[in-house]
Design an enzyme around this catalytic site. Structure first.
Site, short mmCIF file in Angstrom:
data_model
loop_
_atom_site.label_atom_id
_atom_site.label_comp_id
_atom_site.label_asym_id
_atom_site.label_seq_id
_atom_site.Cartn_x
_atom_site.Cartn_y
_atom_site.Cartn_z
N ASP A 39 0.83 -1.20 0.00
CA ASP A 39 0.00 0.00 0.00
C ASP A 39 0.87 1.26 0.00
O ASP A 39 1.98 1.26 0.53
CB ASP A 39 -0.90 -0.02 1.25
N GLY A 40 0.32 2.32 -0.59
CA GLY A 40 1.00 3.62 -0.53
C GLY A 40 1.62 4.08 -1.84
O GLY A 40 2.31 5.09 -1.86
N GLY A 42 0.13 5.37 -4.46
CA GLY A 42 -0.46 6.66 -4.86
C GLY A 42 0.12 7.81 -4.05
O GLY A 42 0.48 8.86 -4.61
N TRP A 44 2.98 7.89 -2.51
CA TRP A 44 4.39 8.05 -2.87
C TRP A 44 4.50 8.98 -4.09
O TRP A 44 5.34 9.88 -4.12
CB TRP A 44 4.99 6.68 -3.19
N HIS A 56 2.84 3.10 -8.95
CA HIS A 56 2.71 1.67 -9.25
C HIS A 56 3.97 1.16 -9.97
O HIS A 56 4.45 0.06 -9.70
CB HIS A 56 1.48 1.40 -10.11
N ASN A 87 -10.54 -3.31 -6.56
CA ASN A 87 -9.74 -2.31 -7.28
C ASN A 87 -10.33 -1.94 -8.65
O ASN A 87 -9.92 -0.93 -9.24
CB ASN A 87 -8.29 -2.79 -7.46
N ILE A 214 -6.92 -5.44 7.06
CA ILE A 214 -6.61 -6.66 6.29
C ILE A 214 -7.09 -6.50 4.84
O ILE A 214 -6.58 -7.15 3.93
CB ILE A 214 -7.27 -7.89 6.95
N SER A 215 -8.12 -5.68 4.64
CA SER A 215 -8.60 -5.36 3.29
C SER A 215 -8.94 -6.59 2.45
O SER A 215 -8.54 -6.67 1.27
CB SER A 215 -7.59 -4.48 2.55
#
Ligand code: FPP
Length: 264
Positions: A39-40, A42, A44, A56, A87, A214-215
């Site tokens: 995760d992260g 976007g 970044w 990505h 997604n 946990i998604s």
């Protein structure tokens, strides 16, 4: 355990040097299977005033780095959450970019993955993916199936609830055909119908970018996993971040519902 991806042109056959396990990690207490929620990407990109998709792209580099480290350090399996069933609700351009990225990376890296003995599997509802990607996946899985190195599982169009429903339906179909006695359905029989059949459950789940969720990832398989959440954004995830996660893991007392053997 053999080593993973080459950083340079795979057609040249060159290999980066084997990375030694950091001295503060106990080689006898490493997780056999690490799962990661990447995760992260976007955030970044946003911090650098770049389009989200650049995050990505950089995330792929972090994934290659992590796979190589896990392989070099003797971890048996790495499972990464690349694209969830949820997604698809992202902007169409981002979804298209991700699908094209998966295709490009797979086509570009397969040679090196195979040479380095990585056994790659894509877990999820693959029929919904673009035809070209499905073909690349089938080819990559067939080509690397008998490799002896790290198991690299890429969860793509994966959802934990969907996986559980699918397993229940597959068992129900076997019962309906008269092939299975409902009394024979136990945890082993259920796990055999999951996408992860044949893989041991993850010992450690790493989630980057600070979210404590946990998604919908590996809902069954993470039952006894140790969780490590780091604020590091996925594209920045590196050897130091992985070492910290493994040190955190090695500091845990795993009891699997029992009691600490040294407690009164
Ligand atoms: C989550 O970050 C990341 C994703 C949904 C995509 C992850 C995919 C890769 C790293 C590429 C993997 C490539 C292959 C070939 C397996 P986010 O976009 O949700 O970040 P944000 O929360 O900061 O917006």
């Amino acid at each position: 355990m053999s080593r993973a991806l080459a950083t340079s042109d795979p057609s040249q056959g060159s290999r980066p040097a084997l990375q030694a396990l950091p001295a503060d990690l106990d080689p006898t207490r490493l997780p056999a299977h690490v799962a990661v929620i990447m995760d992260g990407n976007g955030r970044w990109a946003r911090r650098r005033n770049l389009p989200r998709v650049m995050g990505h792209r950089e995330g792929v580099e972090a994934l290659k780095r992590t796979l190589r480290l896990c392989s070099d350090w003797g971890i048996g399996a790495l499972t990464a959450y690349a694209f969830s069933t949820e997604n698809w609700s992202r902007p169409g351009e981002e979804v298209s970019f991700l699908m094209a990225l998966f295709e490009r990376v797979l086509a570009r890296e397969l040679e090196a993955l195979d040479r380095e003995q990585v056994c790659i599997r894509f877990l999820g509802d693959l029929q919904q993916l673009p035809d070209g990607l499905q073909e690349l996946i089938a080819n990559a899985e067939a080509r690397t199936a008998s490799n002896s190195g790290i198991h690299f599982n890429v969860c793509t169009n994966y959802g934990g609830r969907r996986e559980l429903v699918r397993a229940a339906r597959r068992l129900a179909e076997q019962v309906a055909r008269g092939e299975l006695d409902p009394a024979a359905i136990d945890e082993t029989a259920f796990a055999a119908e999951l996408h992860t059949a044949g893989e041991c459950d993850p010992d450690l789940l790493i989630r980057t970018s600070g979210e404590h969720r946990i998604s919908n990832f590996l809902l069954w398989q993470l039952a006894y996993a140790e969780l490590h959440v780091t604020d590091v954004l996925w594209p920045d995830f590196d050897a130091q971040a992985l070492t910290l996660a493994l040190l955190d893991y090695q500091g845990r007392q795993r009891r699997f519902g029992g009691i600490d053997p040294v407690s009164p």
